[in-house]
Design a protein around this motif. Structure first.
Motif, mmCIF file in Angstrom:
data_model
loop_
_atom_site.group_PDB
_atom_site.id
_atom_site.type_symbol
_atom_site.label_atom_id
_atom_site.label_comp_id
_atom_site.label_asym_id
_atom_site.label_seq_id
_atom_site.Cartn_x
_atom_site.Cartn_y
_atom_site.Cartn_z
ATOM 1 N N THR A 1 -2.684 106.512 -63.563
ATOM 2 C CA THR A 1 -1.788 105.363 -63.540
ATOM 3 C C THR A 1 -0.401 105.795 -63.988
ATOM 4 O O THR A 1 -0.230 106.809 -64.678
ATOM 5 C CB THR A 1 -2.285 104.243 -64.471
ATOM 6 O OG1 THR A 1 -2.274 104.716 -65.829
ATOM 7 C CG2 THR A 1 -3.688 103.806 -64.102
ATOM 8 N N CYS A 2 0.602 105.014 -63.602
ATOM 9 C CA CYS A 2 1.988 105.232 -64.033
ATOM 10 C C CYS A 2 2.477 103.950 -64.681
ATOM 11 O O CYS A 2 2.529 102.911 -64.025
ATOM 12 C CB CYS A 2 2.882 105.584 -62.848
ATOM 13 S SG CYS A 2 2.416 107.051 -61.935
ATOM 14 N N THR B 1 0.398 102.513 -59.592
ATOM 15 C CA THR B 1 1.636 102.231 -60.304
ATOM 16 C C THR B 1 1.548 100.793 -60.809
ATOM 17 O O THR B 1 0.831 99.965 -60.252
ATOM 18 C CB THR B 1 2.865 102.411 -59.409
ATOM 19 O OG1 THR B 1 2.686 101.670 -58.192
ATOM 20 C CG2 THR B 1 3.059 103.882 -59.050
ATOM 21 N N THR B 2 2.250 100.513 -61.895
ATOM 22 C CA THR B 2 2.104 99.211 -62.541
ATOM 23 C C THR B 2 3.454 98.576 -62.791
ATOM 24 O O THR B 2 4.463 99.268 -63.003
ATOM 25 C CB THR B 2 1.375 99.336 -63.896
ATOM 26 O OG1 THR B 2 2.197 100.082 -64.805
ATOM 27 C CG2 THR B 2 0.048 100.035 -63.742
ATOM 28 N N GLY B 3 3.480 97.249 -62.784
ATOM 29 C CA GLY B 3 4.676 96.530 -63.187
ATOM 30 C C GLY B 3 5.085 95.445 -62.206
ATOM 31 O O GLY B 3 5.137 95.674 -60.998
ATOM 32 N N ASP B 4 5.365 94.239 -62.724
ATOM 33 C CA ASP B 4 5.817 93.130 -61.886
ATOM 34 C C ASP B 4 7.186 93.397 -61.269
ATOM 35 O O ASP B 4 7.576 92.729 -60.307
ATOM 36 C CB ASP B 4 5.890 91.843 -62.716
ATOM 37 C CG ASP B 4 4.512 91.336 -63.117
ATOM 38 O OD1 ASP B 4 3.536 91.697 -62.437
ATOM 39 O OD2 ASP B 4 4.421 90.595 -64.116
ATOM 40 N N GLU B 5 7.906 94.380 -61.837
ATOM 41 C CA GLU B 5 9.260 94.646 -61.338
ATOM 42 C C GLU B 5 9.269 95.543 -60.100
ATOM 43 O O GLU B 5 10.319 95.707 -59.456
ATOM 44 C CB GLU B 5 10.102 95.301 -62.446
ATOM 45 C CG GLU B 5 9.787 96.763 -62.732
ATOM 46 C CD GLU B 5 8.586 96.967 -63.642
ATOM 47 O OE1 GLU B 5 8.405 98.090 -64.151
ATOM 48 O OE2 GLU B 5 7.823 96.004 -63.847
ATOM 49 N N LEU B 6 8.140 96.102 -59.723
ATOM 50 C CA LEU B 6 8.103 97.085 -58.647
ATOM 51 C C LEU B 6 7.973 96.431 -57.281
ATOM 52 O O LEU B 6 7.138 95.536 -57.081
ATOM 53 C CB LEU B 6 6.938 98.052 -58.842
ATOM 54 C CG LEU B 6 6.951 98.933 -60.100
ATOM 55 C CD1 LEU B 6 5.735 99.842 -60.113
ATOM 56 C CD2 LEU B 6 8.236 99.731 -60.192
ATOM 57 N N VAL B 7 8.773 96.907 -56.342
ATOM 58 C CA VAL B 7 8.624 96.544 -54.932
ATOM 59 C C VAL B 7 8.698 97.831 -54.132
ATOM 60 O O VAL B 7 9.296 98.821 -54.559
ATOM 61 C CB VAL B 7 9.692 95.540 -54.452
ATOM 62 C CG1 VAL B 7 9.580 94.230 -55.207
ATOM 63 C CG2 VAL B 7 11.089 96.133 -54.589
ATOM 64 N N SER C 1 9.283 104.333 -57.050
ATOM 65 C CA SER C 1 9.436 105.755 -56.723
ATOM 66 C C SER C 1 8.254 106.585 -57.222
ATOM 67 O O SER C 1 7.960 107.657 -56.683
ATOM 68 C CB SER C 1 10.729 106.306 -57.313
ATOM 69 O OG SER C 1 10.717 106.190 -58.730
ATOM 70 N N ASN C 2 7.564 106.090 -58.255
ATOM 71 C CA ASN C 2 6.481 106.873 -58.849
ATOM 72 C C ASN C 2 5.319 107.104 -57.880
ATOM 73 O O ASN C 2 4.656 108.136 -57.928
ATOM 74 C CB ASN C 2 5.958 106.185 -60.108
ATOM 75 C CG ASN C 2 6.875 106.378 -61.294
ATOM 76 O OD1 ASN C 2 7.656 107.326 -61.321
ATOM 77 N ND2 ASN C 2 6.794 105.485 -62.271
ATOM 78 N N ASN D 1 8.500 106.048 -66.688
ATOM 79 C CA ASN D 1 9.741 106.647 -66.213
ATOM 80 C C ASN D 1 9.436 107.826 -65.295
ATOM 81 O O ASN D 1 8.551 108.641 -65.588
ATOM 82 C CB ASN D 1 10.602 107.110 -67.385
ATOM 83 C CG ASN D 1 11.337 105.958 -68.041
ATOM 84 O OD1 ASN D 1 11.915 105.109 -67.369
ATOM 85 N ND2 ASN D 1 11.293 105.907 -69.363
ATOM 86 N N PRO D 2 10.126 107.949 -64.169
ATOM 87 C CA PRO D 2 9.743 108.943 -63.169
ATOM 88 C C PRO D 2 9.800 110.380 -63.658
ATOM 89 O O PRO D 2 8.946 111.193 -63.284
ATOM 90 C CB PRO D 2 10.721 108.693 -62.018
ATOM 91 C CG PRO D 2 11.828 107.886 -62.583
ATOM 92 C CD PRO D 2 11.246 107.095 -63.693
ATOM 93 N N VAL D 3 10.779 110.750 -64.465
ATOM 94 C CA VAL D 3 10.830 112.133 -64.955
ATOM 95 C C VAL D 3 9.666 112.396 -65.908
ATOM 96 O O VAL D 3 9.119 113.503 -65.959
ATOM 97 C CB VAL D 3 12.185 112.425 -65.619
ATOM 98 C CG1 VAL D 3 12.218 113.846 -66.170
ATOM 99 C CG2 VAL D 3 13.316 112.230 -64.620
ATOM 100 N N SER D 4 9.247 111.380 -66.654
ATOM 101 C CA SER D 4 8.065 111.525 -67.500
ATOM 102 C C SER D 4 6.815 111.721 -66.659
ATOM 103 O O SER D 4 5.930 112.502 -67.011
ATOM 104 C CB SER D 4 7.909 110.295 -68.396
ATOM 105 O OG SER D 4 9.005 110.154 -69.267
ATOM 106 N N VAL D 5 6.721 110.991 -65.541
ATOM 107 C CA VAL D 5 5.603 111.191 -64.615
ATOM 108 C C VAL D 5 5.579 112.634 -64.141
ATOM 109 O O VAL D 5 4.534 113.303 -64.143
ATOM 110 C CB VAL D 5 5.710 110.230 -63.417
ATOM 111 C CG1 VAL D 5 4.686 110.584 -62.342
ATOM 112 C CG2 VAL D 5 5.520 108.795 -63.871
#
Length: 405
Positions: free
Chosen positions: A252-253, A187-193, A207-208, A303-307
């Motif tokens: 990847t997500c 999963t990717t992104g600086d916003e993720l914890v 969540s992904n 976006n999780p639904v896209s995943v």
């Protein structure tokens, strides 16, 4: 970036590229003990070395008789022995005789019918039988299920419990199956914890990772979750190339669209091969597919639904194809319970619920929450409702394809 790869292609064209790529990179086979083959993809023909059943046997507890002896009305016969399931005792039933028999026991020579014990009268070794009992009743004949040299299973089939049991009944203790693909998940992104960590302003929980890992495990795979990739192209490239050197598939997500921080397409173009980018589907249009080192690379949207939708439709298809699966995933036909008005041209996969009406008709209830970020709606649904390409105005009762979760 180069521009010599397909982009904005139709969903059917994307499926065709996925299928061709999977066939080109079919995984090797391995031979496993039968107990380890459940839910694997068969990689050999299974031909029956013995008949099933292997001998004539009784389907019930009762008495083995000659039908000619009981065909003319109520008849009393002499009990001359007992045959239980197990070793055949070489018993024979002659005129006026019968043998007590249990379920699965081999039929004695001369007998052609089994009368269940509940309908007879027993007086010592004299057994009285009722009239009008069907000839051949309660007898399972050798080879009535499978004959010697019958083709029982074929390559590409999923080894369900019933199929594995059938192979076991033939005395086969090993099978060749396709190797399972190894899968690295990012999963990717600086916003993720990660869950359990308090959110700072601008952060969201990842969540992904759980979504994709769960989908892969449900398909019988053992994926490996890598650390979250930051929005740093050099670190993304290093992590992806490391995974691609030792895994069959890298998924990847996020970071696959055309934004300033969407670095993955350019990195795949520079270090690998893009087979297509962007599919005319909703949700999930920015889907990226290609090769990186030894791995097939699948870049899903963030976006999780896209995943969920892209994995269920194209990601799963890739993994099935790499294993040589020939059985199509289930697609049902259902009638819409509410109308659908789709103004855009993309194929759409709507979340929805299935129910069977009192008349036996399968009905699909589309969820009103269509945003690709609305994961709770996906959690409450049990199917994806397929709305074809082009603007669509589908009324209540229209028949649509549905993909059950």
């Amino acid at each position: 970036m180069r521009d010599d790869f397909p982009t904005q292609l139709t969903f059917d064209d994307a499926q065709a590229i996925v299928d061709a790529t999977a066939a080109e990179h079919r995984l090797p086979t391995e031979r496993l003990a039968l107990a380890r083959t459940h839910q694997r993809i068969l990689a050999q023909d299974v031909v029956a070395p013995i008949p099933l059943p292997p001998f004539d046997n009784s389907a019930m507890d009762g008495y083995a008789v000659r039908h000619a002896d009981i065909a003319r009305g109520e008849t009393t016969l002499q009990l001359v022995g007992e045959q239980f399931a197990g070793r055949a005792l070489d018993l024979r039933v002659d005129a006026g005789q019968c043998v007590r028999i249990t379920t699965g026991a081999p039929m004695p020579a001369g007998a052609d019918t089994v009368v269940i014990r509940e309908v007879v009268r027993i007086e010592g070794d004299r057994i009285t039988f009722p009239a009008d009992f069907r000839a051949g009743a309660n007898v399972r004949y050798a080879g009535e299920d499978v004959q010697v040299d019958d083709a029982v299973l074929a390559p590409g089939q999923v080894l369900t419990p019933a199929r594995v049991a059938t192979v076991a009944s033939l005395g086969i203790d090993q099978l060749s199956v396709s190797a399972r693909p190894t899968v690295a998940v990012f999963t990717t992104g600086d916003e993720l914890v990660q869950p359990g960590i308090a959110l700072e302003p601008g952060q969201i929980h990842d969540s992904n990772r759980e979504l994709l890992m769960g989908l892969l495990r449900a398909d019988g795979l053992e994926p490996t979750a890598w650390p979250t990739m930051p929005d740093d192209p050099e670190r993304i490239a290093s992590m992806l190339r490391d995974a691609a050197s030792s895994f069959d598939v890298v998924i990847t997500c996020g970071a696959v669209s055309a934004g300033e921080k969407d670095h993955v397409p350019a990195l795949l173009d520079a270090h690998g091969r893009i087979r297509f980018w962007k599919v005319r589907m909703k949700p999930g249009m920015p889907l990226l597919f290609g090769d990186l080192d030894q791995a097939r690379f699948l870049g899903l949207p963030g976006n999780p639904v896209s995943v969920f939708a892209t994995y269920a439709t194209l990601g799963r298809r890739l993994l099935d194809g790499l294993q040589g699966r020939t059985e199509a995933r289930r697609v049902f036909r259902a009638r819409l319970a509410t109308p659908i008005d789709k103004p855009h041209a993309r194929r759409e996969f709507l979340r929805g619920r299935l129910e069977v009406g009192e008349d036996g008709t399968l009905r699909a209830h589309p969820d009103a929450a269509t945003g690709s970020h609305r994961l709770r709606a996906a959690a409450m649904a049990d199917a994806l409702i397929v709305v074809p390409e082009g603007p669509q105005q589908l009324s209540i009762g229209s028949v649509v394809d549905v993909l059950p979760y």
